[in-house]
Design a protein around this motif. Sequence first.
Motif, short mmCIF file in Angstrom:
data_model
loop_
_atom_site.label_atom_id
_atom_site.label_comp_id
_atom_site.label_asym_id
_atom_site.label_seq_id
_atom_site.Cartn_x
_atom_site.Cartn_y
_atom_site.Cartn_z
N ALA A 104 -41.76 28.45 70.91
CA ALA A 104 -40.85 28.14 72.02
C ALA A 104 -41.56 28.26 73.36
O ALA A 104 -42.50 29.04 73.51
CB ALA A 104 -39.65 29.08 71.98
N THR A 105 -41.07 27.48 74.31
CA THR A 105 -41.64 27.52 75.66
C THR A 105 -40.69 28.10 76.69
O THR A 105 -41.10 28.31 77.84
CB THR A 105 -42.07 26.11 76.10
N MET A 106 -39.45 28.33 76.30
CA MET A 106 -38.47 28.88 77.23
C MET A 106 -38.35 30.38 77.03
O MET A 106 -38.19 30.86 75.92
CB MET A 106 -37.11 28.22 77.00
N ALA A 107 -38.38 31.12 78.13
CA ALA A 107 -38.30 32.57 78.05
C ALA A 107 -37.00 33.02 77.38
O ALA A 107 -36.98 34.06 76.70
CB ALA A 107 -38.42 33.17 79.45
N THR A 108 -35.95 32.27 77.57
CA THR A 108 -34.65 32.66 77.01
C THR A 108 -34.62 32.62 75.49
O THR A 108 -33.71 33.18 74.87
CB THR A 108 -33.55 31.74 77.55
N GLU A 109 -35.62 31.99 74.88
CA GLU A 109 -35.67 31.90 73.42
C GLU A 109 -36.37 33.09 72.77
O GLU A 109 -36.38 33.22 71.56
CB GLU A 109 -36.37 30.61 73.00
N TYR A 110 -36.93 33.95 73.59
CA TYR A 110 -37.65 35.10 73.07
C TYR A 110 -36.76 36.34 73.03
O TYR A 110 -35.92 36.53 73.92
CB TYR A 110 -38.92 35.34 73.91
N ASP A 111 -36.99 37.14 72.01
CA ASP A 111 -36.07 38.24 71.72
C ASP A 111 -36.56 39.60 72.19
O ASP A 111 -35.75 40.48 72.49
CB ASP A 111 -35.83 38.29 70.20
N TYR A 112 -37.86 39.79 72.21
CA TYR A 112 -38.42 41.08 72.62
C TYR A 112 -39.59 40.82 73.57
O TYR A 112 -40.34 39.85 73.40
CB TYR A 112 -38.91 41.88 71.40
N TRP A 113 -39.75 41.75 74.50
CA TRP A 113 -40.78 41.60 75.53
C TRP A 113 -41.58 42.89 75.68
O TRP A 113 -41.04 43.99 75.55
CB TRP A 113 -40.12 41.28 76.88
N GLY A 114 -42.86 42.70 75.97
CA GLY A 114 -43.69 43.83 76.31
C GLY A 114 -43.54 44.18 77.77
O GLY A 114 -42.83 43.51 78.53
N GLN A 115 -44.26 45.20 78.19
CA GLN A 115 -44.11 45.72 79.54
C GLN A 115 -44.94 44.96 80.57
O GLN A 115 -44.71 45.11 81.76
CB GLN A 115 -44.50 47.21 79.59
N GLY A 116 -45.85 44.14 80.13
CA GLY A 116 -46.67 43.37 81.05
C GLY A 116 -47.98 44.04 81.39
O GLY A 116 -48.09 45.27 81.39
#
Length: 123
Positions: A104-116
């Motif tokens: 996916a290319t849209m951020a809204t399609e991702y479920d979990y995120w790291g801290q950056g």
Amino acid sequence: VQLQASGGGLVQAGGSLRLSCAASGRAFNTYAMGWFRQAPGKEREFVAAISPSGSVTSYADSLMGRFTISRDNTKRTVFLQMNSLKPEDTAVYYCAVETRGKVATMATEYDYWGQGTLVTVSS
């Protein structure tokens, strides 16, 4: 799922960096993974994504040829190799998990995120 991104830092223009993102969870090899970035005062933007097996990748058009995404499922880690860095690449880079296995290319399609992890490219 927990994600830990690392590898950011300060680099001169033209230099390279390799970001890593280690994930928890036994189902890592069923997840698509993505990298996004957010520069100061700008919206988060798509950088690259990779399929669960690593056979399919997708890149932002403006970054293709300079950035390479890869993964090692045995280590539950996804990488972003960044070459020929430019000052405009300066941003916080985030890794993310797409649990349905879709590149996916849209951020809204991702479920979990790291801290950056912060990447700063000096001119």
